[in-house]
Design an enzyme around this catalytic site. Structure first.
Site, PDB file in Angstrom:
ATOM      1  N   GLY A  25       0.808  -1.273  -0.036  1.00 61.92           N
ATOM      2  CA  GLY A  25      -0.047  -0.045   0.145  1.00 61.92           C
ATOM      3  C   GLY A  25       0.682   1.366  -0.119  1.00 61.92           C
ATOM      4  O   GLY A  25       2.152   0.971  -0.097  1.00 61.92           O
ATOM      5  N   SER A  26       0.279   2.347   0.213  1.00 63.23           N
ATOM      6  CA  SER A  26       1.069   3.530  -0.076  1.00 63.23           C
ATOM      7  C   SER A  26       2.213   3.632   1.072  1.00 63.23           C
ATOM      8  O   SER A  26       3.367   4.108   0.999  1.00 63.23           O
ATOM      9  CB  SER A  26       0.075   4.885   0.077  1.00 63.23           C
ATOM     10  OG  SER A  26      -0.516   4.886   0.853  1.00 63.23           O
ATOM     11  N   GLU A  28       4.006   1.471   2.530  1.00 62.60           N
ATOM     12  CA  GLU A  28       5.034   0.372   2.310  1.00 62.60           C
ATOM     13  C   GLU A  28       5.898   0.976   1.445  1.00 62.60           C
ATOM     14  O   GLU A  28       7.012   0.409   1.483  1.00 62.60           O
ATOM     15  CB  GLU A  28       4.285  -0.932   2.095  1.00 62.60           C
ATOM     16  CG  GLU A  28       3.513  -1.467   3.418  1.00 62.60           C
ATOM     17  CD  GLU A  28       2.304  -0.843   3.543  1.00 62.60           C
ATOM     18  OE1 GLU A  28       1.414  -0.368   2.339  1.00 62.60           O
ATOM     19  OE2 GLU A  28       1.959  -0.575   4.508  1.00 62.60           O
ATOM     20  N   GLU A  47      -3.462 -10.714   0.746  1.00 65.59           N
ATOM     21  CA  GLU A  47      -2.362 -10.899   1.713  1.00 65.59           C
ATOM     22  C   GLU A  47      -2.695 -12.365   2.435  1.00 65.59           C
ATOM     23  O   GLU A  47      -1.535 -12.781   2.882  1.00 65.59           O
ATOM     24  CB  GLU A  47      -2.855  -9.863   2.872  1.00 65.59           C
ATOM     25  CG  GLU A  47      -2.430  -8.524   2.595  1.00 65.59           C
ATOM     26  CD  GLU A  47      -3.685  -7.866   1.703  1.00 65.59           C
ATOM     27  OE1 GLU A  47      -4.760  -8.469   1.466  1.00 65.59           O
ATOM     28  OE2 GLU A  47      -3.339  -6.512   1.725  1.00 65.59           O
ATOM     29  N   HIS A  70       0.405  -4.338   3.923  1.00 71.06           N
ATOM     30  CA  HIS A  70      -0.338  -2.955   4.030  1.00 71.06           C
ATOM     31  C   HIS A  70      -0.876  -3.065   5.451  1.00 71.06           C
ATOM     32  O   HIS A  70      -1.173  -3.866   6.013  1.00 71.06           O
ATOM     33  CB  HIS A  70      -1.446  -2.733   3.169  1.00 71.06           C
ATOM     34  CG  HIS A  70      -2.160  -1.494   3.228  1.00 71.06           C
ATOM     35  ND1 HIS A  70      -1.295  -0.355   3.012  1.00 71.06           N
ATOM     36  CD2 HIS A  70      -3.367  -1.079   2.976  1.00 71.06           C
ATOM     37  CE1 HIS A  70      -1.897   0.750   2.994  1.00 71.06           C
ATOM     38  NE2 HIS A  70      -3.017   0.429   2.900  1.00 71.06           N
ATOM     39  N   HIS A 280      -9.162 -32.241  18.771  1.00 70.85           N
ATOM     40  CA  HIS A 280     -10.301 -31.698  17.758  1.00 70.85           C
ATOM     41  C   HIS A 280     -11.688 -32.147  18.184  1.00 70.85           C
ATOM     42  O   HIS A 280     -12.221 -31.147  18.990  1.00 70.85           O
ATOM     43  CB  HIS A 280      -9.959 -32.274  16.267  1.00 70.85           C
ATOM     44  CG  HIS A 280     -10.879 -31.486  15.171  1.00 70.85           C
ATOM     45  ND1 HIS A 280     -10.563 -31.549  14.004  1.00 70.85           N
ATOM     46  CD2 HIS A 280     -11.839 -30.715  15.543  1.00 70.85           C
ATOM     47  CE1 HIS A 280     -11.458 -30.643  13.327  1.00 70.85           C
ATOM     48  NE2 HIS A 280     -12.337 -30.064  14.275  1.00 70.85           N
ATOM     49  N   GLY A 400      -5.679 -25.918  10.265  1.00 73.42           N
ATOM     50  CA  GLY A 400      -6.801 -26.123   9.618  1.00 73.42           C
ATOM     51  C   GLY A 400      -7.516 -24.989   8.656  1.00 73.42           C
ATOM     52  O   GLY A 400      -8.576 -25.125   8.266  1.00 73.42           O
TER      53      GLY A 400
HETATM   54  C1  LIG Z   1     -10.457 -20.277   6.170  1.00 74.36           C
HETATM   55  C2  LIG Z   1     -11.581 -21.219   6.281  1.00 74.36           C
HETATM   56  N1  LIG Z   1     -12.688 -21.124   6.034  1.00 74.36           N
HETATM   57  C3  LIG Z   1     -13.458 -22.432   6.132  1.00 74.36           C
HETATM   58  C4  LIG Z   1     -13.113 -23.396   6.716  1.00 74.36           C
HETATM   59  C5  LIG Z   1     -14.447 -24.461   6.832  1.00 74.36           C
HETATM   60  N2  LIG Z   1     -14.004 -25.670   6.036  1.00 74.36           N
HETATM   61  C6  LIG Z   1     -14.495 -25.634   4.760  1.00 74.36           C
HETATM   62  C7  LIG Z   1     -14.889 -24.420   4.132  1.00 74.36           C
HETATM   63  C8  LIG Z   1     -14.176 -26.970   4.260  1.00 74.36           C
HETATM   64  C9  LIG Z   1     -14.484 -27.636   2.912  1.00 74.36           C
HETATM   65  C10 LIG Z   1     -13.449 -27.608   2.250  1.00 74.36           C
HETATM   66  O1  LIG Z   1     -13.789 -28.132   0.810  1.00 74.36           O
HETATM   67  P1  LIG Z   1     -12.778 -28.823  -0.347  1.00 74.36           P
HETATM   68  O2  LIG Z   1     -13.392 -28.731  -1.544  1.00 74.36           O
HETATM   69  O3  LIG Z   1     -11.334 -27.905  -0.405  1.00 74.36           O
HETATM   70  O4  LIG Z   1     -12.537 -30.335   0.280  1.00 74.36           O
HETATM   71  P2  LIG Z   1     -13.360 -31.415   0.262  1.00 74.36           P
HETATM   72  O5  LIG Z   1     -14.554 -31.267  -0.496  1.00 74.36           O
HETATM   73  O6  LIG Z   1     -12.530 -32.562  -0.071  1.00 74.36           O
HETATM   74  O7  LIG Z   1     -14.078 -31.174   1.807  1.00 74.36           O
HETATM   75  S1  LIG Z   1     -13.335 -28.025   5.497  1.00 74.36           S
HETATM   76  C11 LIG Z   1     -13.505 -26.859   6.824  1.00 74.36           C
HETATM   77  O8  LIG Z   1     -12.882 -26.819   7.652  1.00 74.36           O
HETATM   78  C12 LIG Z   1     -12.008 -23.563   7.027  1.00 74.36           C
HETATM   79  N3  LIG Z   1     -11.559 -24.549   7.543  1.00 74.36           N
HETATM   80  N4  LIG Z   1     -11.065 -22.309   6.711  1.00 74.36           N
END
Ligand SMILES: Cc1ncc(Cn2c(C)c(CCOP(=O)(O)OP(=O)(O)O)sc2=O)c(N)n1
Ligand SMILES: [Ca+2]
Length: 525
Positions: A25-26, A28, A47, A70, A280, A400
């Site tokens: 951004g500006s 930076e 980002e 930024h 988990h 995750g």
């Molecule tokens: C940033 C972010 N947003 C949403 C999720 C929630 N999420 C989401 C949206 C998933 C579906 C991923 O779909 P994909 O097509 O990449 O894979 P599969 O179809 O094999 O599950 S798995 C999961 O935990 C996440 N983990 N991280």
């Protein structure tokens, strides 16, 4: 007198932080003025992609990496990707621009009000220097904190600081070195060797830090000497042990009760390079079975402090492997043959079963291929069909947080130009970091992206069934054509409709980035 910018660039050069991942951004631009020869700026179009690429690059090089973002909105966009970098203990040094000091209080446009607070509690250290003269020292602290904590740090710098002059004292930072010795000695060494040597049925749990530290092969030697089962710690983001080795039992189930059940009958569980544990699903139970003792060895002091059970030694797990191998000697018998790979499952209809895709990768790609995987419903299929035996073979978003996969694959490929790199990306995940395709094309990164298109957030479909919400809205993502999206970012792409077509495509060695889209059946994780 030299400027803050010149001393800061010089410091970064001496510390080896000359590849800068960024989106400017500006605020930076004054930092980026006059970047010395030998610096390389890698532009990401969002980002999240910037941090994902830097995370993959830092993990693959094993060194701290500079990220230039930024202020405020730019830093905020990076938070999701930073959750993964925090969990994988990646030493990123984030430097963000800031309005000039008199404009911050009045909240002028592009002022990041209380900038360090924005990034906490994610980063391990955040600051905005009280005056321009302190910028070089604060930048050095950001680098040393990231390296020592193995955690991202954040430095916010008002943009007119970079052109300010510094006094001679500021130059002292150029010669600084901060080292840490983490090898247990004396009583700690004797205690640890005695616990392990006297265990009747020891079990090993290995974390991502074992692979990050390049101790993959040493862990095999220690496991074969102990002769007991080996698990990967829950929420695995790297592969610390060959996944078909006869002693390997897979990833520990991510619940309290099933983890305790896995340890049944073992008098010692030795956890190397992992938190205890990143559960988990909440499956309550005893933390450990009766008669089982747990000893955790980690460099991460806060992981040692927050564990709910067991004893912990804050030390370098790699050095502890060396200590134990020296004291116990190597295995006196081979561990036996690696486990064979089963025939891949097939699917009804035109879509391939993910196991067929992964079997084709195993058979067509070179043995030293590094895989960056973000396809959440296909984990079980992946581990049934894959056979990885090298260090640095597997990366997964450590917290995750989706959006690591595609950018991370670009970063890993940039860090290891001589090694084949494949991104195994779901059609849902791809959208969170899709702009990294443009950077891959611009830098002609020889990367293969295998795009698994099942038209859904597959893992959430499965969770929906598990949690009694089978008809949750927002789980279908039809009509996405990643061949056209990829071409729009400058990446050559093709759709394959059969195993034969997929294998033929994989058999070609890519000179530039390429995307191979394949329709896959919905499976359970
Ligand atoms: C940033 C972010 N947003 C949403 C999720 C929630 N999420 C989401 C949206 C998933 C579906 C991923 O779909 P994909 O097509 O990449 O894979 P599969 O179809 O094999 O599950 S798995 C999961 O935990 C996440 N983990 N991280
Ligand atoms: Ca999907």
């Amino acid at each position: 007198m030299p400027s803050v910018r010149r001393v800061s660039h010089e410091f970064l050069e001496r510390q080896g932080l000359t590849t800068v991942f960024g989106n400017p951004g500006s605020n930076e631009l004054p930092f980026l003025a006059g970047l010395p020869d030998g610096f390389r700026y890698v532009l990401g179009l969002h980002e999240g992609a910037v941090v994902g690429m830097a995370d993959g690059y830092a993990q693959a090089t094993g060194r701290p990496v500079l990220v230039n973002l930024h202020a405020a909105s730019g830093s905020g966009n990076a938070m999701g990707a930073l959750t993964n970098a925090v969990a994988s203990r990646t030493p990123l040094v984030v430097v963000a621009g800031q309005q000039v000091r008199p404009a911050i209080g009045p909240e002028a446009n592009l002022a990041s009000v209380d900038a360090p607070a924005l990034m906490k509690p994610l980063v391990g250290w955040a600051a905005e220097p009280a005056c321009a003269g302190d910028v070089p020292r604060a930048l050095a602290q950001a680098v040393f904190e990231a390296r020592l904590q193995r955690r991202p740090t954040y430095l916010s710098v008002p943009y007119d600081d970079w052109s300010a002059d510094v006094d001679d004292n500021a130059l002292a930072v150029l010669d600084r070195r901060v080292l840490r010795a983490a090898v247990p000695g004396g009583e700690q060494r004797r205690w640890l060797v005695e616990q392990v040597a006297s265990a009747r049925r020891p079990a090993l749990v290995l974390g991502g830090d074992i692979d990050s530290a390049g101790r993959f092969d040493d862990a095999v030697r220690l496991a074969e000497r102990l002769g007991g089962p080996v698990w990967a710690a829950p929420s695995q983001f790297r592969l610390p042990f060959p996944n078909r080795h006869p002693l390997f039992r897979g990833v520990l189930p991510a619940g309290i009760a099933p983890v305790s059940a896995a340890f049944e009958g073992h008098d010692l569980v030795l956890v190397l390079g992992a938190p205890v544990f990143r559960y988990h699903e909440h499956l309550p139970g005893r933390y450990l079975p009766e008669g089982t003792r747990l000893i955790q060895v980690t460099e991460d002091a806060s992981a040692a402090a927050r564990a709910p059970m067991g004893e912990a030694l804050v030390a370098d797990p790699g050095a502890v492997i060396d200590v134990l191998l020296e004291a116990l000697g190597a295995a006196d018998r081979p561990a036996g043959p690696y486990r064979p790979v089963p025939e891949p499952l097939t699917a009804e209809g035109p879509a391939l079963h993910p196991e067929q895709v992964f079997a084709a990768l195993r058979e067509e790609m070179p043995e030293d291929t590094a895989y960056v995987v973000e396809s959440t419903s296909t984990n079980a299929a992946w581990w049934r069909q894959t056979d990885l035996r090298r260090q640095g073979s597997y990366y997964f978003p450590a917290a995750g947080g989706l959006g690591f996969g595609l950018p991370g694959a670009v970063g890993v490929a940039m860090a290891q130009p001589g090694r084949p790199v494949v991104g195994v990306i779901g059609d849902g995940s791809a959208n969170y970091g899709i702009t990294a395709l443009w950077t891959a094309a611009q830098h002609r990164v020889p990367l293969t992206v295998v795009l698994l298109r099942n038209g859904a957030y597959g893992a959430l479909r499965w969770f929906g069934g598990l949690l009694g919400v089978p008809d949750a809205p927002g789980l279908d993502i039809p009509d996405l054509d990643f061949t056209r999206i990829a071409e729009g970012y400058g990446v050559r792409a093709q759709h394959v409709g059969s195993v034969a077509e997929l294998r033929a495509a994989l058999a070609e060695t890519p000179e530039h980035p390429r995307l191979i889209q394949v329709d896959t059946a919905l499976t359970t994780p």
